[in-house]
Design a protein around this motif. Structure first.
Motif, PDB file in Angstrom:
ATOM      1  N   VAL A 182       1.433  69.941  14.754  1.00 54.12           N
ATOM      2  CA  VAL A 182       1.415  68.597  15.343  1.00 54.12           C
ATOM      3  C   VAL A 182      -0.004  68.057  15.205  1.00 54.12           C
ATOM      4  CG1 VAL A 182       1.746  67.224  17.435  1.00 54.12           C
ATOM      5  CG2 VAL A 182       3.236  69.195  16.974  1.00 54.12           C
ATOM      6  N   VAL A 183      -0.138  66.942  14.508  1.00 50.47           N
ATOM      7  CA  VAL A 183      -1.447  66.361  14.233  1.00 50.47           C
ATOM      8  C   VAL A 183      -1.542  64.982  14.883  1.00 50.47           C
ATOM      9  CG1 VAL A 183      -2.997  65.488  12.445  1.00 50.47           C
ATOM     10  CG2 VAL A 183      -1.720  67.616  12.068  1.00 50.47           C
ATOM     11  N   VAL A 184      -2.556  64.808  15.705  1.00 52.73           N
ATOM     12  CA  VAL A 184      -2.813  63.525  16.348  1.00 52.73           C
ATOM     13  C   VAL A 184      -3.863  62.782  15.530  1.00 52.73           C
ATOM     14  CG1 VAL A 184      -3.648  62.367  18.423  1.00 52.73           C
ATOM     15  CG2 VAL A 184      -2.300  64.473  18.618  1.00 52.73           C
ATOM     16  N   VAL A 185      -3.533  61.585  15.073  1.00 53.30           N
ATOM     17  CA  VAL A 185      -4.493  60.749  14.354  1.00 53.30           C
ATOM     18  C   VAL A 185      -4.865  59.579  15.260  1.00 53.30           C
ATOM     19  CG1 VAL A 185      -4.973  59.366  12.306  1.00 53.30           C
ATOM     20  CG2 VAL A 185      -3.526  61.412  12.123  1.00 53.30           C
ATOM     21  N   VAL A 186      -6.060  59.636  15.811  1.00 53.69           N
ATOM     22  CA  VAL A 186      -6.546  58.574  16.689  1.00 53.69           C
ATOM     23  C   VAL A 186      -7.171  57.499  15.801  1.00 53.69           C
ATOM     24  CG1 VAL A 186      -8.013  57.999  18.649  1.00 53.69           C
ATOM     25  CG2 VAL A 186      -7.018  60.292  18.474  1.00 53.69           C
ATOM     26  N   GLU A 238       4.076  66.962  11.999  1.00 52.88           N
ATOM     27  CA  GLU A 238       4.575  65.904  12.870  1.00 52.88           C
ATOM     28  C   GLU A 238       3.338  65.142  13.340  1.00 52.88           C
ATOM     29  OE1 GLU A 238       7.382  65.217  16.815  1.00 52.88           O
ATOM     30  OE2 GLU A 238       6.438  67.162  16.498  1.00 52.88           O
ATOM     31  N   VAL A 239       3.315  63.843  13.120  1.00 54.74           N
ATOM     32  CA  VAL A 239       2.106  63.064  13.341  1.00 54.74           C
ATOM     33  C   VAL A 239       2.248  62.149  14.554  1.00 54.74           C
ATOM     34  CG1 VAL A 239       0.470  61.421  12.335  1.00 54.74           C
ATOM     35  CG2 VAL A 239       1.608  63.105  10.870  1.00 54.74           C
ATOM     36  N   VAL A 240       1.254  62.229  15.431  1.00 50.54           N
ATOM     37  CA  VAL A 240       1.158  61.331  16.574  1.00 50.54           C
ATOM     38  C   VAL A 240       0.149  60.254  16.195  1.00 50.54           C
ATOM     39  CG1 VAL A 240       0.682  61.137  19.036  1.00 50.54           C
ATOM     40  CG2 VAL A 240       1.584  63.287  18.094  1.00 50.54           C
ATOM     41  N   VAL A 241       0.617  59.033  16.072  1.00 53.89           N
ATOM     42  CA  VAL A 241      -0.226  57.922  15.623  1.00 53.89           C
ATOM     43  C   VAL A 241      -0.710  57.153  16.845  1.00 53.89           C
ATOM     44  CG1 VAL A 241      -0.378  55.862  14.187  1.00 53.89           C
ATOM     45  CG2 VAL A 241       1.107  57.756  13.493  1.00 53.89           C
ATOM     46  N   ALA A 242      -1.982  57.335  17.183  1.00 53.02           N
ATOM     47  CA  ALA A 242      -2.558  56.667  18.351  1.00 53.02           C
ATOM     48  C   ALA A 242      -3.428  55.506  17.905  1.00 53.02           C
ATOM     49  CB  ALA A 242      -3.380  57.658  19.169  1.00 53.02           C
TER      50      ALA A 242
END
Length: 284
Positions: free
Chosen positions: A19-23, A49-53
């Protein structure tokens, strides 16, 4: 379990199950892709799985839609990184929804308006620049690392902070003189090293990717609006700092450099500053 690097059938740069968060995974409007969006798409293409912040909910959703159209997994989180509670919430949402955080990319920057002749700006603009460029990085590093240290693995997570050659050179680049930008990136560099040291025992890595002239919407927008250049002038000014024959890099190249730092292939690298600048700093 350590990666089986000797396996000839091993898939390189595989982020499957991570799980990768891209701020900063949205972007400034423009015809070309930005660093955060390119990074999010590349991570998803390699199985994450990308968390797009992003502070712009619509821009974050556009990135999610691009990923979904390619069959990838992603969802948006709206956050203002100038606010500590928003930074914390990004990772609370990620852990609650995805169960873990394996990677975090801090790809956020602002260039506050300023007087080019006197290199001065309003106090509120100065502080906003520091809040976004430096303090937001600090808070996202902290909450990302705290989430990652709960993971069960030899290397429990990787943090990549996007910096700029403006943090180490004061005679090249259009945004050198904009104090909150350059100063914020200096702070970001040091925050990365502190994070790497503080969380090394937990298996969390942190590295800085220091960018030179990237052909992105933000670079074009800020160069034109802050310095009064047209599109051709902005492009020429950026190209003058590059010494490789290829000229300016695209944000896709940023995305693939970040991919290496997120993947197991870089599992022995932490606390480093890696320059992606076309040789701009090497020859000055």
């Amino acid at each position: 379990m350590s990666p089986d690097f000797e396996n000839s059938r091993r898939t390189p740069f595989d982020l499957s199950g991570k799980v990768v968060v891209v701020v900063g995974g949205g972007q400034t409007p423009g015809p070309k892709i930005g660093n955060g969006r390119a990074t999010a798409v590349v991570a998803a293409r390699h199985g994450a799985e990308v968390v797009v912040a992003d502070i712009d909910a619509a821009a974050a959703q556009q990135t999610v839609d691009l990923i979904a159209a390619e069959g990838g997994l992603a969802y948006p989180v709206t956050a203002d990184v100038a606010k500590e509670q928003d930074c914390r919430a990004i990772f609370e949402v990620a852990v609650e929804r995805s169960g873990r955080v394996d990677g975090m990319v801090y790809s956020v920057a602002v260039n506050p308006p300023f007087d080019i002749d006197t290199n001065t700006m309003a106090r509120d603009d100065f502080h906003h620049g520091i809040d976004v460029n430096m303090l937001g990085c600090y808070h996202c590093n902290l909450y990302a690392a705290q989430a990652m240290e709960r993971n069960d693995a030899d290397t429990t997570g990787s943090i990549v902070n996007i910096s700029s050659i403006a943090s180490i050179k004061n005679e090249i680049g259009l945004n050198i003189g904009i104090m909150p930008y350059a100063l914020g990136k200096c702070g970001l560099n040091y925050i990365t090293e502190l994070t790497a040291v503080q969380f090394a025992g937990a298996g969390v890595r942190a590295n800085t990717l220091m960018l030179g002239p990237i052909d992105s919407p933000l670079a074009h927008h800020d160069a034109q609006s802050l310095f009064g250049l047209d599109a051709a002038g902005a492009d020429e000014a950026h190209r003058e700092t590059v010494r490789l024959k290829m000229g300016r890099a695209t944000a896709w190249e940023t995305g693939y450099a970040v991919l290496y730092l997120l993947a197991d292939e870089s599992r022995f690298m932490t606390g480093q500053q890696i320059r992606l600048d076309g040789g701009a700093t090497a020859v000055r």
